[in-house]
Design a protein around this motif. Structure first.
Motif, PDB file in Angstrom:
ATOM      1  N   LEU A   1      -4.148   4.946  -2.916  1.00  0.00           N
ATOM      2  CA  LEU A   1      -4.590   4.625  -1.406  1.00  0.00           C
ATOM      3  C   LEU A   1      -3.785   5.551  -0.630  1.00  0.00           C
ATOM      4  N   ARG A   2      -2.925   6.482  -0.963  1.00  0.00           N
ATOM      5  CA  ARG A   2      -2.504   7.361   0.197  1.00  0.00           C
ATOM      6  C   ARG A   2      -2.977   8.906  -0.075  1.00  0.00           C
ATOM      7  N   GLU A   3      -3.544   9.307  -0.942  1.00  0.00           N
ATOM      8  CA  GLU A   3      -4.106  10.566  -1.117  1.00  0.00           C
ATOM      9  C   GLU A   3      -5.304  11.081  -0.104  1.00  0.00           C
ATOM     10  N   ASN A   4      -4.900  12.375   0.226  1.00  0.00           N
ATOM     11  CA  ASN A   4      -5.779  12.889   1.330  1.00  0.00           C
ATOM     12  C   ASN A   4      -7.071  13.177   0.808  1.00  0.00           C
TER      13      ASN A   4
ATOM     14  N   ILE B   1       0.901  -1.186  -0.166  1.00  0.00           N
ATOM     15  CA  ILE B   1       0.027   0.058   0.061  1.00  0.00           C
ATOM     16  C   ILE B   1       0.926   1.225   0.190  1.00  0.00           C
ATOM     17  N   ALA B   2       1.876   1.454   0.816  1.00  0.00           N
ATOM     18  CA  ALA B   2       2.719   2.329   0.695  1.00  0.00           C
ATOM     19  C   ALA B   2       3.318   2.988  -0.306  1.00  0.00           C
ATOM     20  N   GLN B   3       3.395   1.917  -1.397  1.00  0.00           N
ATOM     21  CA  GLN B   3       4.000   2.513  -2.991  1.00  0.00           C
ATOM     22  C   GLN B   3       2.430   2.690  -3.740  1.00  0.00           C
ATOM     23  N   ARG B   4       1.244   2.657  -3.390  1.00  0.00           N
ATOM     24  CA  ARG B   4      -0.039   2.838  -4.307  1.00  0.00           C
ATOM     25  C   ARG B   4      -0.232   4.397  -3.889  1.00  0.00           C
ATOM     26  N   ARG B   5      -0.208   5.099  -4.764  1.00  0.00           N
ATOM     27  CA  ARG B   5      -0.643   6.633  -4.594  1.00  0.00           C
ATOM     28  C   ARG B   5      -1.901   6.580  -4.348  1.00  0.00           C
TER      29      ARG B   5
END
Length: 305
Positions: free
Chosen positions: A247-250, A241-245
């Motif tokens: 899933l990490r967008e605000n 997940i840390a590499q998937r933008r």
């Protein structure tokens, strides 16, 4: 695993072949082994206990109320002797600054690979006192250091408990959120043994047990924290997940009067894309991925502190 490669386990098992232990007892049924009085003299003693009460993660005392319910509370080091004289069991977890215990855990971890963290707890009980009937959600090894303690424990463990389960003196049913109400086990079918210095008792997870000191009792319990398949999935997925933008967008806020039970179209599209992303990641997860995560966790030095 050969007995030749397992000197520490061979000492703990005292005559039971290591290979037989893993085939017949490990996570299957309890094992009591008789030791010699000097077996743990260099591992732990009363002076080490006095140091441990001042260098640990958690120091508490356990006593029973008039209903037989175990009551636990924290205790400052300078009040330990008073609590013990009043009939409380002194419980120490997360013992720090003890090189001998750390070396023991490191040696144990080299012979028994487990993903959870190993730790030693210490229990100092006055005459006639000890924990009431309960089971633990992880396997434990009890090492009797000084004194005597009588144990009662079930022959067959409860199958795969998800938490510790305790019974007060008169309770016949225990309520847990992960199973139907659990009936109190029939203690007339339990094993009974008195642990003396040098003795070892292995209890797989789910073993019902209670204990009572005969005179003063000082004992160590070696425990390994729980690791579930969910923990492995979370570890593998977190790295991906840390590499998937996406899933990490605000996520933005919204003007309060416009918020309703119906999801806005733009949010629905975004969340649908996120779910598709996660679904693809989960579909790509393999048993080998989980096994490799387990091996990474198990490849530790064994010392919790």
């Amino acid at each position: 695993m050969s007995d030749v490669d397992s000197p520490l386990l061979s000492q703990l098992l005292a005559g039971t072949p290591v290979s037989s232990f893993f085939e017949e007892y490990w996570q299957i049924k309890p094992l009591y082994t008789k030791g010699t009085a000097d077996k743990f003299l260099t591992l732990f003693d009363k002076p080490a206990f006095q140091q441990a009460i001042r260098h640990c993660d958690n120091l508490k005392i356990s006593s029973r109320d008039i209903r037989g319910v175990s009551m636990e509370r924290t205790c400052p080091p300078d009040k330990v002797d008073d609590a013990f004289r009043a009939g409380a069991t002194v419980c120490i977890s997360g013992i720090q600054q003890n090189a001998r215990l750390n070396q023991f855990m490191a040696a144990f971890a080299r012979e028994v690979q487990q993903a959870g963290e190993l730790s030693f707890n210490c229990y100092y009980s006055p005459n006639g006192h000890g924990f009431s009937l309960h089971l633990d959600d992880h396997p434990v090894w009890i090492l009797q250091i000084e004194g005597r303690k009588r144990w009662w424990y079930s022959k067959v463990p409860y199958h795969k408990p998800l938490s510790t389960v305790s019974f007060s003196q008169d309770a016949m049913v225990a309520q847990v959120p992960w199973a139907e109400p659990i009936k109190r086990p029939d203690e007339s079918e339990f094993f009974e043994v008195v642990l003396e210095p040098g003795d070892v008792l292995y209890l797989p997870e789910g073993s019902w047990h209670r204990a009572s000191a005969e005179g003063e009792s000082l004992a160590l319990t070696l425990a390994c924290s729980r690791i579930s398949p969910l923990d492995l999935v979370q570890q593998v997925m977190a790295a991906r997940i840390a590499q998937r933008r996406l899933l990490r967008e605000n996520l933005p806020g919204a003007w309060a009067p416009t918020v309703s039970d119906t999801i806005p179209g733009a949010w629905e599209a975004q969340f649908a894309a996120v779910i598709d992303e996660l679904r693809g990641m989960v579909n790509g997860l393999t048993p080998q991925d989980m096994y490799e995560a387990w091996r990474r966790l198990a490849a530790k030095d064994g010392a919790g502190h």
